[in-house]
Design an enzyme around this catalytic site. Structure first.
Site, PDB file in Angstrom:
ATOM      1  N   ALA A   1       0.710  -1.348  -0.019  1.00 50.11           N
ATOM      2  CA  ALA A   1       0.012  -0.024  -0.173  1.00 50.11           C
ATOM      3  C   ALA A   1       0.869   1.140   0.025  1.00 50.11           C
ATOM      4  CB  ALA A   1      -0.780  -0.006   1.197  1.00 50.11           C
TER       5      ALA A   1
ATOM      6  N   GLY B   1       0.343  -5.004   1.062  1.00 46.84           N
ATOM      7  CA  GLY B   1      -0.827  -4.838   0.010  1.00 46.84           C
ATOM      8  C   GLY B   1      -0.496  -5.477  -1.272  1.00 46.84           C
TER       9      GLY B   1
ATOM     10  N   GLU C   1      -1.192  -8.902  -0.713  1.00 47.71           N
ATOM     11  CA  GLU C   1      -2.559  -9.323  -0.370  1.00 47.71           C
ATOM     12  C   GLU C   1      -3.470  -9.192  -1.699  1.00 47.71           C
ATOM     13  OE1 GLU C   1      -2.934  -6.000   2.720  1.00 47.71           O
ATOM     14  OE2 GLU C   1      -3.891  -7.449   3.788  1.00 47.71           O
TER      15      GLU C   1
ATOM     16  N   GLU D   1       3.823  -5.730   7.551  1.00 51.35           N
ATOM     17  CA  GLU D   1       3.000  -4.613   8.088  1.00 51.35           C
ATOM     18  C   GLU D   1       3.343  -4.614   9.740  1.00 51.35           C
ATOM     19  OE1 GLU D   1       1.847  -6.662   6.100  1.00 51.35           O
ATOM     20  OE2 GLU D   1       0.422  -5.546   4.676  1.00 51.35           O
TER      21      GLU D   1
HETATM   22  N1  COA Z   1       4.698   3.072   0.097  1.00 50.67           N
HETATM   23  C1  COA Z   1       5.206   4.519  -0.418  1.00 50.67           C
HETATM   24  N2  COA Z   1       6.492   4.515  -0.889  1.00 50.67           N
HETATM   25  C2  COA Z   1       7.307   3.535  -0.925  1.00 50.67           C
HETATM   26  C3  COA Z   1       6.727   2.299  -0.277  1.00 50.67           C
HETATM   27  C4  COA Z   1       5.392   2.044   0.212  1.00 50.67           C
HETATM   28  N3  COA Z   1       5.014   0.910   0.431  1.00 50.67           N
HETATM   29  N4  COA Z   1       8.071   1.407  -0.606  1.00 50.67           N
HETATM   30  C5  COA Z   1       8.823   2.076  -1.148  1.00 50.67           C
HETATM   31  N5  COA Z   1       8.586   3.349  -1.195  1.00 50.67           N
HETATM   32  C6  COA Z   1       9.277   4.296  -1.731  1.00 50.67           C
HETATM   33  C7  COA Z   1      10.420   4.802  -0.770  1.00 50.67           C
HETATM   34  O1  COA Z   1      10.008   5.713   0.219  1.00 50.67           O
HETATM   35  C8  COA Z   1      11.543   4.998  -1.735  1.00 50.67           C
HETATM   36  O2  COA Z   1      11.239   6.393  -1.924  1.00 50.67           O
HETATM   37  P1  COA Z   1      12.340   7.613  -2.449  1.00 50.67           P
HETATM   38  O3  COA Z   1      13.117   7.090  -3.557  1.00 50.67           O
HETATM   39  O4  COA Z   1      11.451   8.897  -2.701  1.00 50.67           O
HETATM   40  O5  COA Z   1      13.058   7.693  -1.194  1.00 50.67           O
HETATM   41  C9  COA Z   1      11.239   4.465  -3.054  1.00 50.67           C
HETATM   42  O6  COA Z   1      10.204   3.704  -2.892  1.00 50.67           O
HETATM   43  C10 COA Z   1      12.472   3.182  -3.000  1.00 50.67           C
HETATM   44  O7  COA Z   1      12.299   2.566  -1.751  1.00 50.67           O
HETATM   45  P2  COA Z   1      13.602   1.896  -1.282  1.00 50.67           P
HETATM   46  O8  COA Z   1      13.063   1.253   0.060  1.00 50.67           O
HETATM   47  O9  COA Z   1      14.535   2.681  -1.057  1.00 50.67           O
HETATM   48  O10 COA Z   1      13.889   0.798  -2.448  1.00 50.67           O
HETATM   49  P3  COA Z   1      14.393  -0.831  -2.439  1.00 50.67           P
HETATM   50  O11 COA Z   1      14.572  -1.251  -3.815  1.00 50.67           O
HETATM   51  O12 COA Z   1      15.611  -0.972  -1.793  1.00 50.67           O
HETATM   52  O13 COA Z   1      13.301  -1.535  -1.688  1.00 50.67           O
HETATM   53  C11 COA Z   1      11.155  -2.639  -1.285  1.00 50.67           C
HETATM   54  C12 COA Z   1      12.051  -1.839  -2.101  1.00 50.67           C
HETATM   55  C13 COA Z   1       9.562  -2.302  -1.708  1.00 50.67           C
HETATM   56  C14 COA Z   1      11.518  -3.777  -0.808  1.00 50.67           C
HETATM   57  C15 COA Z   1      10.908  -1.502   0.004  1.00 50.67           C
HETATM   58  O14 COA Z   1      10.971  -0.179  -0.282  1.00 50.67           O
HETATM   59  C16 COA Z   1      10.191  -1.843   1.158  1.00 50.67           C
HETATM   60  O15 COA Z   1      10.531  -2.608   1.994  1.00 50.67           O
HETATM   61  N6  COA Z   1       9.002  -1.198   1.168  1.00 50.67           N
HETATM   62  C17 COA Z   1       7.761  -1.278   2.227  1.00 50.67           C
HETATM   63  C18 COA Z   1       7.148  -2.501   2.204  1.00 50.67           C
HETATM   64  C19 COA Z   1       6.234  -2.384   3.196  1.00 50.67           C
HETATM   65  O16 COA Z   1       6.328  -2.594   4.358  1.00 50.67           O
HETATM   66  N7  COA Z   1       4.908  -2.657   2.637  1.00 50.67           N
HETATM   67  C20 COA Z   1       3.776  -2.668   3.573  1.00 50.67           C
HETATM   68  C21 COA Z   1       2.939  -1.645   3.514  1.00 50.67           C
HETATM   69  S1  COA Z   1       1.647  -1.676   4.791  1.00 50.67           S
END
Ligand code: COA
Length: 689
Positions: free
Chosen positions: A60, A99, A102, A122
């Site tokens: 999400a 999400g 999901e 989460e």
């Molecule tokens: N919502 C909003 N922004 C997100 C996001 C999310 N779920 N996941 C990543 N981003 C953004 C980051 O803030 C970052 O933004 P920026 O470049 O402006 O700083 C960009 O996406 C890249 O994320 P980053 O973590 O640096 O990339 P990565 O390739 O190292 O890792 C993921 C990618 C998806 C593995 C990692 O971002 C992650 O773990 N995200 C969260 C996942 C999560 O907790 N999801 C559950 C949400 S309830």
């Protein structure tokens, strides 16, 4: 945002919302519309959901949490997907998190590529899945494994997903093609299979296994609201119809979004990513090639840093002045790896491979081929200056010359070379091969490409680099010094070590400052104080009595027969009381909250000075440093975020009081803090400028 193409009567919907295809409102709407079109199209027999970029769906959109909801909501989009009359298959090539998973669970089957990672993280943000994850995952892989997966928050890889039934197929070649083929097979079979209709894994034995795991989790995380919510939501899957259980899950999710603990964790998530944006360092700054390294000093720090290079596949030469010291250092590195092999976290083959990347050498001359030299020698300016001036002669042109000093002036170190543009600080934290934080110290003349390269390199080493400016102790240790001074002040004013430590662990740290000093060894701080003219009356007195902490069996506490937890020591308490009396201080008692405020607010005040001086670029950088280098409790978001939660007006008033009580003017609110407090603002407002 959602591209559609038809392949063999399958509508392939490709999500495209860089960088991670987060499911923000616009993408949700586009997906909804794309799905509706595909379902209405008579020529379409099935649907495949795929995604562009490295990640399938990163979750999400976390930045939407806490804001007014914008339809269509994710649970509704997923419900429509689930209810589709034509099969929908997810083609997951990369991470499907939160999400994102999901969404994939709402599909009727999942095909994964070898790089897929599937997880519901989460919990790490103080939340629970809020779009059906707590209901569909248990029905698919079993309640107990599902609960464990949601509780830990760690994603599983493609093989594991296949083995658990989370993925229906693993396709190393044409992923979308394989998903289309599966979708057509499902279409031929009739009504798409829906996870919500499955009850075969929700039997009494499975319930028992889940309940046992849940009881254990609740015991381990008492009072953690998201763990309790997760237990309730999974349990509802046994007791209630699917739609009711999903409603309960959503209600609990929505309540958690407003919890300050989740807010702090989400704040920290973005603060950490923000640190990658270094002011004045454009993204396209050129980088230097780093193919080899040299580390000067095979002590604890130098050895740990060398391990980081070897772990990351970078050959490293470890340099000492004498063979004996080198041999001891190399033996310690081997022992570190051997311990990992014994624990099972490293294979013997990997250990051999890593060790083969480490070469020992006596004499600085062997630093001549390295693309980066990291100096981790004795913490004394004369020693550093001598090394750097010699490196001027030895190091190859363009090599980055880094010092691991934890408080010395990097500008002065740079002065001892003829190439100050190549000089910067890489302040690792001990143990360097374990701790994630690295303060990258940008000196006055550090060249932008050297700084950008150092940041990239730190990430290659698996570290979290935060760029800071030059000052005594940089960000972390400079603030820590305030906390140490406050600890001593508290002892003299009437608190006892165990009371201070209990207040700090009650606040959420794993260890109190005095237990920590005993563990690390009191002589470390003592040596620094002697070199820098600092004073800590109680700690100094203990050191003079050879009470150096656990290693001598006594420090702030007693450690009879090698005990790991200290016991109160009447002698130490008498020494403290005598020192108070000698200074004419009438001892009084302090509540845990008073102790926490007296310890932490002076640190926050120092943080304000650090911001004002431009040593840290943002309050979030300071918080990231404290969360990752000093074990600040994650759910409190770091000292600056925590202070904002108290309100800076209150913080300023408290600091005035501490200054008046102690007669120490340095405790008075820093100008930036006073100004923000007067304007009714917080550090986060300053951040926005
Ligand atoms: N919502 C909003 N922004 C997100 C996001 C999310 N779920 N996941 C990543 N981003 C953004 C980051 O803030 C970052 O933004 P920026 O470049 O402006 O700083 C960009 O996406 C890249 O994320 P980053 O973590 O640096 O990339 P990565 O390739 O190292 O890792 C993921 C990618 C998806 C593995 C990692 O971002 C992650 O773990 N995200 C969260 C996942 C999560 O907790 N999801 C559950 C949400 S309830």
């Amino acid at each position: 945002m959602v591209r559609q193409e038809i392949r063999d009567s399958v509508a392939v919907l490709t999500l495209s919302n860089p960088p991670v295809n987060a499911l923000g409102a616009d993408l949700r709407a586009a997906l909804d519309a794309g799905l509706e079109r595909a379902l209405a199209d008579e020529a379409v027999r099935a649907v495949v959901l795929a995604a562009d970029g490295k990640v399938f769906v990163g979750g999400a959109d976390i930045s939407e949490f806490g804001k007014p909801p914008r339809p269509p909501l994710l649970p509704d989009v997923i419900a429509r997907l689930d209810a589709a009359g034509k099969p929908v298959v997810a083609a997951i090539h990369g991470a499907a998190l939160g999400g994102g998973l999901e969404l994939a669970l709402g599909c009727h089957a999942r095909v994964v590529g070898p790089a897929a990672r599937l997880g519901l993280p989460e919990v790490k943000l103080g939340l629970i899945p809020g779009a059906g994850g707590t209901q569909r995952l248990p029905r698919l892989v079993g309640p107990e494994p599902a609960f464990a997966m949601m509780l830990g928050g760690e994603p599983v890889g493609a093989q594991e997903a296949l083995a658990s039934g989370l993925a229906d197929a693993l396709e190393p070649g044409d992923l979308v093609g394989a998903a289309c083929a599966l979708a057509l097979r499902l279409a031929a079979e009739g009504r798409p299979p829906r996870i919500r209709d499955r009850a075969d894994r929700m039997d009494p034995a499975a319930r028992e296994a889940f309940e046992a795991r849940a009881a254990e989790a609740l015991k381990r995380a008492p009072g953690q609201p998201n763990v309790a919510a997760l237990v309730d939501a999974v349990r509802a899957g046994f007791d209630q119809p699917f739609d009711e259980a999903v409603k309960l899950e959503r209600a609990r999710f929505v309540a958690l979004v407003d919890d300050p603990r989740s807010k702090a964790l989400r704040y920290a998530f973005f603060a950490e990513r923000e640190t990658a944006r270094v002011p004045g360092l454009p993204k396209d700054t050129p980088r230097r090639d780093i193919a080899s390294a040299a580390v000067i000093g095979a002590g604890t720090m130098g050895g740990g840093i060398a391990l980081c290079f070897a772990n990351a596949g970078i050959p490293v030469t470890v340099i000492e002045t004498e063979q004996d010291a080198l041999d001891r250092g190399l033996a310690r590195m081997r022992a570190t790896y051997a311990a990992s092999v014994k624990r099972g976290s490293l294979s013997q083959a990997a250990m051999d491979e890593r060790l083969a990347r480490i070469t020992g050498a006596v004499g600085l001359a062997r630093a001549d081929r390295a693309d980066i030299v990291v100096e981790a020698a004795f913490e004394e300016m004369g020693v550093k200056e001598a090394i750097f001036s010699e490196l001027t002669r030895i190091a190859k042109p363009g090599a980055i010359l880094a010092t691991n000093t934890s408080y010395l002036d990097v500008d002065r170190i740079a002065d001892s070379t003829d190439r100050p543009g190549d000089v910067l600080g890489l302040h690792f934290f001990s143990p360097a091969n374990v701790m994630r934080l690295v303060e990258v110290v940008r000196a006055a003349r550090t060249a932008p490409d050297a700084l950008a390269t150092a940041n990239d390199l730190a990430r290659r080493l698996g570290k979290l680099p935060v760029t800071v400016g030059v000052c005594f102790g940089f960000v972390g240790n400079r603030m820590l010094a305030r906390r140490s001074a406050a600890g001593e002040r508290l002892l003299l004013a009437g608190a006892l070590p165990h009371e201070v430590d209990a207040a700090v662990t009650g606040f959420g740290f794993r260890m109190g400052p005095f237990a920590m000093s005993d563990l690390a060894g009191l002589d470390i701080g003592w040596r620094t104080r002697k070199a820098t003219g600092g004073k800590a009356p109680i700690a100094d007195a203990l050191c003079e009595q050879d009470r150096l902490g656990q290693k001598t069996g006594r420090g702030f506490y007693l450690y009879p027969e090698g005990a790991r937890t200290g016991a109160r020591d009447p002698e130490v308490e008498a020494l403290i009381a005598a020192e108070s009396e000698r200074r004419g201080i009438a001892r009084r008692s302090f509540t845990a909250d008073e102790i926490v405020a007296r310890l932490m607010l002076p640190m926050v005040n120092e943080g304000a000075r650090i911001l004002e001086e431009g040593i840290a670029a943002r309050p979030g950088d300071i918080d990231t440093i404290w969360l990752n280098g000093y074990n600040w409790p994650a759910w409190r978001g770091g000292p600056m975020h925590w202070a904002d939660g108290i309100g800076l007006a209150q913080v300023a008033a408290d600091l005035e009081l501490f200054a008046a009580e102690s007669g120490d003017d340095s405790l008075r609110p820093a100008p930036l803090l006073a100004r923000l407090a007067a304007e009714g603002k917080g550090f986060s407002d300053w951040n926005a400028r």
